[in-house]
Design a protein around this motif. Structure first.
Motif, PDB file in Angstrom:
ATOM      1  N   VAL A 160       0.864  -1.183   0.000  1.00  0.00           N
ATOM      2  CA  VAL A 160       0.000   0.000   0.000  1.00  0.00           C
ATOM      3  C   VAL A 160       0.900   1.232   0.000  1.00  0.00           C
ATOM      4  CG1 VAL A 160      -1.692   1.306   1.364  1.00  0.00           C
ATOM      5  CG2 VAL A 160      -1.912  -1.171   1.114  1.00  0.00           C
ATOM      6  N   GLY A 161       0.652   2.123  -0.956  1.00  0.00           N
ATOM      7  CA  GLY A 161       1.515   3.280  -1.153  1.00  0.00           C
ATOM      8  C   GLY A 161       1.826   4.025   0.130  1.00  0.00           C
ATOM      9  N   ASP A 162       0.767   4.521   0.819  1.00  0.00           N
ATOM     10  CA  ASP A 162       0.960   5.251   2.055  1.00  0.00           C
ATOM     11  C   ASP A 162       0.698   4.271   3.195  1.00  0.00           C
ATOM     12  OD1 ASP A 162       0.960   6.836   4.237  1.00  0.00           O
ATOM     13  OD2 ASP A 162      -0.562   8.248   3.524  1.00  0.00           O
ATOM     14  N   SER A 163       1.782   3.770   3.800  1.00  0.00           N
ATOM     15  CA  SER A 163       1.607   2.700   4.788  1.00  0.00           C
ATOM     16  C   SER A 163       0.812   3.175   5.993  1.00  0.00           C
ATOM     17  CB  SER A 163       2.952   2.124   5.210  1.00  0.00           C
ATOM     18  OG  SER A 163       3.747   3.154   5.718  1.00  0.00           O
ATOM     19  N   GLU A 164       0.725   4.500   6.210  1.00  0.00           N
ATOM     20  CA  GLU A 164      -0.088   5.027   7.303  1.00  0.00           C
ATOM     21  C   GLU A 164      -1.550   4.616   7.140  1.00  0.00           C
ATOM     22  OE1 GLU A 164      -0.162   7.061  10.357  1.00  0.00           O
ATOM     23  OE2 GLU A 164       1.565   5.771  10.154  1.00  0.00           O
ATOM     24  N   SER A 165      -1.996   4.493   5.872  1.00  0.00           N
ATOM     25  CA  SER A 165      -3.416   4.228   5.680  1.00  0.00           C
ATOM     26  C   SER A 165      -3.791   2.863   6.233  1.00  0.00           C
ATOM     27  CB  SER A 165      -3.828   4.389   4.217  1.00  0.00           C
ATOM     28  OG  SER A 165      -3.425   3.294   3.469  1.00  0.00           O
ATOM     29  N   VAL A 166      -2.910   1.872   6.168  1.00  0.00           N
ATOM     30  CA  VAL A 166      -3.278   0.575   6.751  1.00  0.00           C
ATOM     31  C   VAL A 166      -3.165   0.582   8.265  1.00  0.00           C
ATOM     32  CG1 VAL A 166      -2.861  -0.902   4.732  1.00  0.00           C
ATOM     33  CG2 VAL A 166      -1.002  -0.470   6.311  1.00  0.00           C
ATOM     34  N   VAL A 167      -2.376   1.505   8.788  1.00  0.00           N
ATOM     35  CA  VAL A 167      -2.259   1.606  10.248  1.00  0.00           C
ATOM     36  C   VAL A 167      -3.517   2.254  10.809  1.00  0.00           C
ATOM     37  CG1 VAL A 167      -0.943   2.676  12.127  1.00  0.00           C
ATOM     38  CG2 VAL A 167       0.253   1.770  10.134  1.00  0.00           C
ATOM     39  N   GLN A 168      -4.086   3.186  10.041  1.00  0.00           N
ATOM     40  CA  GLN A 168      -5.214   3.972  10.558  1.00  0.00           C
ATOM     41  C   GLN A 168      -6.577   3.362  10.283  1.00  0.00           C
ATOM     42  OE1 GLN A 168      -4.969   7.933   9.047  1.00  0.00           O
ATOM     43  NE2 GLN A 168      -3.017   8.330  10.028  1.00  0.00           N
ATOM     44  N   GLU A 169      -6.672   2.444   9.311  1.00  0.00           N
ATOM     45  CA  GLU A 169      -8.019   2.082   8.885  1.00  0.00           C
ATOM     46  C   GLU A 169      -8.752   1.206   9.895  1.00  0.00           C
ATOM     47  OE1 GLU A 169      -7.411   0.683   4.932  1.00  0.00           O
ATOM     48  OE2 GLU A 169      -6.324  -1.074   5.575  1.00  0.00           O
ATOM     49  N   SER A 170     -10.036   0.968   9.593  1.00  0.00           N
ATOM     50  CA  SER A 170     -10.899   0.247  10.522  1.00  0.00           C
ATOM     51  C   SER A 170     -10.249  -1.034  11.006  1.00  0.00           C
ATOM     52  CB  SER A 170     -12.222  -0.102   9.834  1.00  0.00           C
ATOM     53  OG  SER A 170     -12.935   1.055   9.520  1.00  0.00           O
ATOM     54  N   PHE A 171     -10.456  -1.352  12.272  1.00  0.00           N
ATOM     55  CA  PHE A 171     -10.008  -2.572  12.959  1.00  0.00           C
ATOM     56  C   PHE A 171      -8.541  -2.540  13.361  1.00  0.00           C
ATOM     57  CE2 PHE A 171     -13.218  -3.926   9.775  1.00  0.00           C
ATOM     58  CZ  PHE A 171     -14.276  -4.031  10.660  1.00  0.00           C
ATOM     59  N   ALA A 172      -7.686  -1.840  12.566  1.00  0.00           N
ATOM     60  CA  ALA A 172      -6.260  -1.862  12.884  1.00  0.00           C
ATOM     61  C   ALA A 172      -6.022  -1.277  14.273  1.00  0.00           C
ATOM     62  CB  ALA A 172      -5.470  -1.095  11.840  1.00  0.00           C
ATOM     63  N   THR A 173      -6.839  -0.303  14.660  1.00  0.00           N
ATOM     64  CA  THR A 173      -6.660   0.348  15.956  1.00  0.00           C
ATOM     65  C   THR A 173      -7.621  -0.224  16.991  1.00  0.00           C
ATOM     66  OG1 THR A 173      -8.303   1.940  15.256  1.00  0.00           O
ATOM     67  CG2 THR A 173      -5.994   2.547  14.913  1.00  0.00           C
ATOM     68  N   GLY A 174      -8.439  -1.174  16.591  1.00  0.00           N
ATOM     69  CA  GLY A 174      -9.470  -1.683  17.489  1.00  0.00           C
ATOM     70  C   GLY A 174     -10.758  -0.887  17.363  1.00  0.00           C
ATOM     71  N   LEU A 175     -10.743   0.139  16.505  1.00  0.00           N
ATOM     72  CA  LEU A 175     -11.920   0.993  16.305  1.00  0.00           C
ATOM     73  C   LEU A 175     -12.283   1.026  14.822  1.00  0.00           C
ATOM     74  CD1 LEU A 175     -10.802   4.094  18.417  1.00  0.00           C
ATOM     75  CD2 LEU A 175     -12.599   2.462  19.042  1.00  0.00           C
ATOM     76  N   LEU A 176     -13.509   1.402  14.524  1.00  0.00           N
ATOM     77  CA  LEU A 176     -13.869   1.662  13.126  1.00  0.00           C
ATOM     78  C   LEU A 176     -13.241   2.997  12.728  1.00  0.00           C
ATOM     79  CD1 LEU A 176     -17.674   0.759  13.183  1.00  0.00           C
ATOM     80  CD2 LEU A 176     -15.751  -0.690  12.509  1.00  0.00           C
TER      81      LEU A 176
END
Ligand code: SAM
Length: 246
Positions: A160-176
Protein backbone atom coordinates in the motif's frame (compact mmCIF):
# COMPACT_ATOMS: atom_id res chain seq x y z
CA UNK A 1 4.76 -13.76 -0.41
CA UNK A 2 3.57 -16.61 -2.56
CA UNK A 3 -0.11 -17.63 -2.63
CA UNK A 4 -1.27 -20.81 -4.33
CA UNK A 5 -4.99 -21.36 -4.81
CA UNK A 6 -6.49 -24.77 -5.47
CA UNK A 7 -9.97 -24.76 -6.97
CA UNK A 8 -12.35 -26.67 -9.20
CA UNK A 9 -13.10 -23.38 -10.96
CA UNK A 10 -9.77 -21.56 -11.38
CA UNK A 11 -11.26 -19.56 -14.25
CA UNK A 12 -13.12 -17.53 -11.63
CA UNK A 13 -9.84 -15.85 -10.64
CA UNK A 14 -9.34 -14.57 -14.20
CA UNK A 15 -9.12 -10.81 -13.76
CA UNK A 16 -9.60 -10.37 -10.11
CA UNK A 17 -5.92 -10.08 -9.24
CA UNK A 18 -5.13 -7.82 -12.20
CA UNK A 19 -6.34 -4.61 -10.61
CA UNK A 20 -5.44 -2.11 -7.94
CA UNK A 21 -3.22 -2.91 -5.00
CA UNK A 22 -3.02 -6.64 -5.74
CA UNK A 23 -1.86 -5.96 -9.27
CA UNK A 24 0.72 -3.45 -8.07
CA UNK A 25 2.01 -5.85 -5.44
CA UNK A 26 2.40 -8.55 -8.07
CA UNK A 27 4.15 -6.20 -10.45
CA UNK A 28 6.50 -5.06 -7.69
CA UNK A 29 7.43 -8.68 -6.99
CA UNK A 30 5.93 -8.55 -3.48
CA UNK A 31 3.28 -11.12 -4.27
CA UNK A 32 3.12 -14.16 -6.51
CA UNK A 33 -0.25 -15.82 -7.08
CA UNK A 34 -0.62 -19.21 -8.73
CA UNK A 35 -3.99 -20.83 -9.34
CA UNK A 36 -4.29 -24.60 -9.78
CA UNK A 37 -7.16 -26.64 -11.22
CA UNK A 38 -8.16 -29.54 -9.02
CA UNK A 39 -9.18 -31.33 -12.22
CA UNK A 40 -5.45 -31.76 -12.94
CA UNK A 41 -5.54 -34.33 -10.14
CA UNK A 42 -8.89 -35.90 -10.97
CA UNK A 43 -8.62 -36.76 -14.62
CA UNK A 44 -6.24 -39.66 -14.08
CA UNK A 45 -6.72 -42.22 -11.38
CA UNK A 46 -9.52 -40.62 -9.45
CA UNK A 47 -11.74 -39.64 -12.36
CA UNK A 48 -13.85 -37.23 -10.40
CA UNK A 49 -13.55 -34.64 -7.69
CA UNK A 50 -16.79 -35.43 -5.86
CA UNK A 51 -18.83 -38.35 -4.68
CA UNK A 52 -22.00 -39.07 -2.76
CA UNK A 53 -21.83 -38.66 1.03
CA UNK A 54 -21.52 -41.77 3.18
CA UNK A 55 -24.59 -42.03 5.36
CA UNK A 56 -26.74 -40.35 2.71
CA UNK A 57 -27.99 -36.80 2.56
CA UNK A 58 -28.20 -34.11 -0.07
CA UNK A 59 -25.46 -33.01 -2.45
CA UNK A 60 -21.96 -34.26 -3.13
CA UNK A 61 -18.71 -34.20 -1.16
CA UNK A 62 -15.25 -33.37 -2.51
CA UNK A 63 -13.09 -36.46 -2.46
CA UNK A 64 -10.08 -36.58 -0.19
CA UNK A 65 -7.54 -38.29 -2.51
CA UNK A 66 -7.18 -35.66 -5.26
CA UNK A 67 -7.26 -32.86 -2.70
CA UNK A 68 -4.47 -34.36 -0.60
CA UNK A 69 -2.35 -35.23 -3.64
CA UNK A 70 -2.83 -31.76 -5.09
CA UNK A 71 -1.84 -30.05 -1.83
CA UNK A 72 1.26 -32.23 -1.57
CA UNK A 73 2.28 -31.59 -5.19
CA UNK A 74 1.65 -27.83 -4.96
CA UNK A 75 3.63 -27.72 -1.71
CA UNK A 76 6.64 -29.03 -3.60
CA UNK A 77 6.59 -26.17 -6.10
CA UNK A 78 8.51 -23.84 -3.81
CA UNK A 79 11.11 -24.19 -1.07
CA UNK A 80 8.88 -22.45 1.49
CA UNK A 81 6.35 -24.73 3.12
CA UNK A 82 2.85 -23.28 2.70
CA UNK A 83 0.38 -22.62 5.46
CA UNK A 84 -2.63 -24.53 4.13
CA UNK A 85 -6.01 -22.88 4.55
CA UNK A 86 -9.32 -24.49 3.68
CA UNK A 87 -12.01 -21.89 3.13
CA UNK A 88 -14.99 -23.11 5.11
CA UNK A 89 -18.04 -21.58 6.81
CA UNK A 90 -17.18 -23.70 9.85
CA UNK A 91 -13.73 -22.16 10.21
CA UNK A 92 -12.13 -19.55 12.43
CA UNK A 93 -13.61 -16.25 11.39
CA UNK A 94 -11.42 -13.97 9.32
CA UNK A 95 -10.81 -10.61 10.99
CA UNK A 96 -8.01 -8.10 10.78
CA UNK A 97 -5.98 -9.99 13.39
CA UNK A 98 -6.17 -13.22 11.38
CA UNK A 99 -5.36 -11.27 8.21
CA UNK A 100 -2.25 -9.83 9.88
CA UNK A 101 -1.23 -13.31 11.01
CA UNK A 102 -1.59 -14.68 7.47
CA UNK A 103 0.28 -11.71 6.01
CA UNK A 104 3.35 -12.67 8.04
CA UNK A 105 3.59 -16.05 6.27
CA UNK A 106 5.99 -16.46 3.37
CA UNK A 107 3.53 -18.74 1.63
CA UNK A 108 -0.18 -19.62 1.73
CA UNK A 109 -2.06 -22.40 -0.03
CA UNK A 110 -5.77 -21.61 -0.16
CA UNK A 111 -8.15 -24.46 -0.90
CA UNK A 112 -11.61 -23.60 -2.20
CA UNK A 113 -14.39 -26.07 -1.51
CA UNK A 114 -17.51 -26.67 -3.60
CA UNK A 115 -20.65 -28.80 -3.29
CA UNK A 116 -21.43 -29.72 0.35
CA UNK A 117 -17.79 -29.26 1.29
CA UNK A 118 -14.74 -31.51 1.52
CA UNK A 119 -14.22 -34.94 3.04
CA UNK A 120 -13.45 -34.38 6.74
CA UNK A 121 -10.17 -36.34 6.54
CA UNK A 122 -8.60 -33.67 4.33
CA UNK A 123 -7.76 -31.26 7.17
CA UNK A 124 -6.21 -33.94 9.37
CA UNK A 125 -4.07 -35.31 6.57
CA UNK A 126 -2.74 -31.98 5.33
CA UNK A 127 -2.73 -29.90 8.53
CA UNK A 128 -5.04 -27.42 6.81
CA UNK A 129 -6.82 -24.91 9.04
CA UNK A 130 -10.35 -23.84 8.25
CA UNK A 131 -11.06 -20.14 7.81
CA UNK A 132 -14.47 -18.57 7.27
CA UNK A 133 -15.12 -15.17 5.76
CA UNK A 134 -18.38 -14.75 7.67
CA UNK A 135 -21.50 -16.36 8.99
CA UNK A 136 -23.18 -17.01 5.67
CA UNK A 137 -22.82 -19.77 3.08
CA UNK A 138 -21.20 -19.08 -0.28
CA UNK A 139 -21.56 -21.52 -3.14
CA UNK A 140 -17.81 -22.04 -3.25
CA UNK A 141 -14.57 -21.06 -1.59
CA UNK A 142 -13.27 -19.07 -4.57
CA UNK A 143 -14.83 -15.76 -3.57
CA UNK A 144 -13.66 -16.34 0.00
CA UNK A 145 -10.11 -16.96 -1.28
CA UNK A 146 -10.30 -13.66 -3.18
CA UNK A 147 -11.27 -11.91 0.05
CA UNK A 148 -8.31 -13.43 1.88
CA UNK A 149 -5.84 -12.49 -0.87
CA UNK A 150 -7.13 -8.94 -1.08
CA UNK A 151 -7.06 -8.30 2.67
CA UNK A 152 -3.67 -9.98 3.16
CA UNK A 153 -2.07 -8.09 0.28
CA UNK A 154 -2.83 -4.74 1.93
CA UNK A 155 -0.64 -5.78 4.86
CA UNK A 156 2.39 -6.93 2.86
CA UNK A 157 4.99 -4.27 3.61
CA UNK A 158 5.28 -1.95 0.62
CA UNK A 159 2.01 -3.05 -1.03
CA UNK A 160 0.00 0.00 0.00
CA UNK A 161 1.51 3.28 -1.15
CA UNK A 162 0.96 5.25 2.06
CA UNK A 163 1.61 2.70 4.79
CA UNK A 164 -0.09 5.03 7.30
CA UNK A 165 -3.42 4.23 5.68
CA UNK A 166 -3.28 0.57 6.75
CA UNK A 167 -2.26 1.61 10.25
CA UNK A 168 -5.21 3.97 10.56
CA UNK A 169 -8.02 2.08 8.88
CA UNK A 170 -10.90 0.25 10.52
CA UNK A 171 -10.01 -2.57 12.96
CA UNK A 172 -6.26 -1.86 12.88
CA UNK A 173 -6.66 0.35 15.96
CA UNK A 174 -9.47 -1.68 17.49
CA UNK A 175 -11.92 0.99 16.30
CA UNK A 176 -13.87 1.66 13.13
CA UNK A 177 -12.32 4.37 11.00
CA UNK A 178 -13.56 7.97 11.07
CA UNK A 179 -15.54 9.42 8.14
CA UNK A 180 -13.82 10.83 5.05
CA UNK A 181 -14.71 13.89 3.00
CA UNK A 182 -13.32 15.50 -0.13
CA UNK A 183 -14.26 18.45 -2.37
CA UNK A 184 -16.68 20.23 -2.64
CA UNK A 185 -17.02 21.63 0.89
CA UNK A 186 -20.82 21.94 0.47
CA UNK A 187 -23.03 19.75 -1.70
CA UNK A 188 -26.84 20.06 -1.68
CA UNK A 189 -26.61 21.81 1.64
CA UNK A 190 -24.48 19.05 3.19
CA UNK A 191 -21.35 20.56 4.71
CA UNK A 192 -17.98 19.08 5.46
CA UNK A 193 -17.32 19.44 9.22
CA UNK A 194 -15.55 22.84 9.50
CA UNK A 195 -12.71 21.50 11.64
CA UNK A 196 -11.45 19.50 8.65
CA UNK A 197 -11.00 22.74 6.71
CA UNK A 198 -9.35 24.56 9.62
CA UNK A 199 -5.77 23.50 8.95
CA UNK A 200 -5.40 22.74 12.67
CA UNK A 201 -3.87 19.26 12.56
CA UNK A 202 -4.19 18.62 16.24
CA UNK A 203 -7.88 19.53 16.20
CA UNK A 204 -8.40 17.33 13.13
CA UNK A 205 -6.73 14.39 14.88
CA UNK A 206 -8.86 14.89 17.98
CA UNK A 207 -12.07 15.21 15.93
CA UNK A 208 -11.33 12.05 13.98
CA UNK A 209 -10.45 10.11 17.07
CA UNK A 210 -13.71 11.14 18.78
CA UNK A 211 -15.62 10.19 15.64
CA UNK A 212 -13.98 6.78 15.55
CA UNK A 213 -14.89 6.16 19.16
CA UNK A 214 -18.50 7.32 18.65
CA UNK A 215 -18.97 5.29 15.49
CA UNK A 216 -17.60 2.16 17.09
CA UNK A 217 -19.69 2.63 20.21
CA UNK A 218 -22.87 3.05 18.12
CA UNK A 219 -22.29 0.50 15.38
CA UNK A 220 -20.12 -2.16 16.95
CA UNK A 221 -20.60 -2.35 20.71
CA UNK A 222 -18.68 -5.65 20.68
CA UNK A 223 -15.55 -3.91 19.35
CA UNK A 224 -16.08 -0.96 21.62
CA UNK A 225 -16.23 -3.11 24.75
CA UNK A 226 -12.96 -4.82 23.78
CA UNK A 227 -11.34 -1.45 23.06
CA UNK A 228 -12.53 0.12 26.31
CA UNK A 229 -11.42 -2.97 28.25
CA UNK A 230 -7.90 -2.72 26.85
CA UNK A 231 -7.63 0.91 27.90
CA UNK A 232 -8.54 0.32 31.56
CA UNK A 233 -5.47 1.01 33.75
CA UNK A 234 -4.05 -2.16 35.31
CA UNK A 235 -4.50 -0.74 38.85
CA UNK A 236 -8.23 -0.29 38.36
CA UNK A 237 -9.93 -3.68 38.03
CA UNK A 238 -12.68 -3.70 35.41
CA UNK A 239 -15.41 -6.24 36.21
CA UNK A 240 -16.38 -6.45 32.51
CA UNK A 241 -12.86 -7.33 31.41
CA UNK A 242 -12.51 -9.84 34.19
CA UNK A 243 -15.68 -11.60 33.17
CA UNK A 244 -14.66 -11.75 29.51
CA UNK A 245 -11.21 -13.15 30.16
CA UNK A 246 -12.40 -15.91 32.47
N1 SAM B 1 -22.44 -27.64 3.42
C1 SAM B 1 -21.56 -26.63 3.90
C2 SAM B 1 -22.05 -26.13 5.25
O1 SAM B 1 -23.26 -26.12 5.48
O2 SAM B 1 -21.21 -25.70 6.07
C3 SAM B 1 -21.48 -25.47 2.92
C4 SAM B 1 -20.72 -25.80 1.68
S1 SAM B 1 -20.56 -24.43 0.60
C5 SAM B 1 -22.01 -24.59 -0.36
C6 SAM B 1 -19.29 -24.91 -0.49
C7 SAM B 1 -17.93 -24.33 -0.19
O3 SAM B 1 -18.00 -22.93 -0.19
C8 SAM B 1 -17.33 -24.69 1.15
O4 SAM B 1 -16.71 -25.95 1.12
C9 SAM B 1 -16.32 -23.57 1.34
O5 SAM B 1 -15.11 -23.83 0.69
C10 SAM B 1 -17.00 -22.40 0.66
N2 SAM B 1 -17.66 -21.48 1.61
C11 SAM B 1 -18.98 -21.30 1.76
N3 SAM B 1 -19.25 -20.38 2.69
C12 SAM B 1 -18.05 -19.95 3.14
C13 SAM B 1 -17.64 -19.01 4.14
N4 SAM B 1 -18.54 -18.33 4.84
N5 SAM B 1 -16.32 -18.83 4.34
C14 SAM B 1 -15.40 -19.52 3.64
N6 SAM B 1 -15.73 -20.43 2.69
C15 SAM B 1 -17.02 -20.65 2.45
Amino acid sequence: MRVDILSLLPGMFGEVFDHGIVRRARQAGLLQIETHALTDWTEGRFQRADDAPYGGGPGMVMRVEPLVEAVEAIGELDAAEPRVVLLSPRGRQLDQEVVAELAREPRLLLVAGRYEGVDERFTGLTGAEEISVGDYVLSGGEVAAMVVVDAVTRLIPGAVGDSESVVQESFATGLLEHAHYTRPPVFRGEEVPPVLLSGNHQAVRRFRREQSVQLTRNRRPDLFRAFAGQREPASKPNPDTKERSS
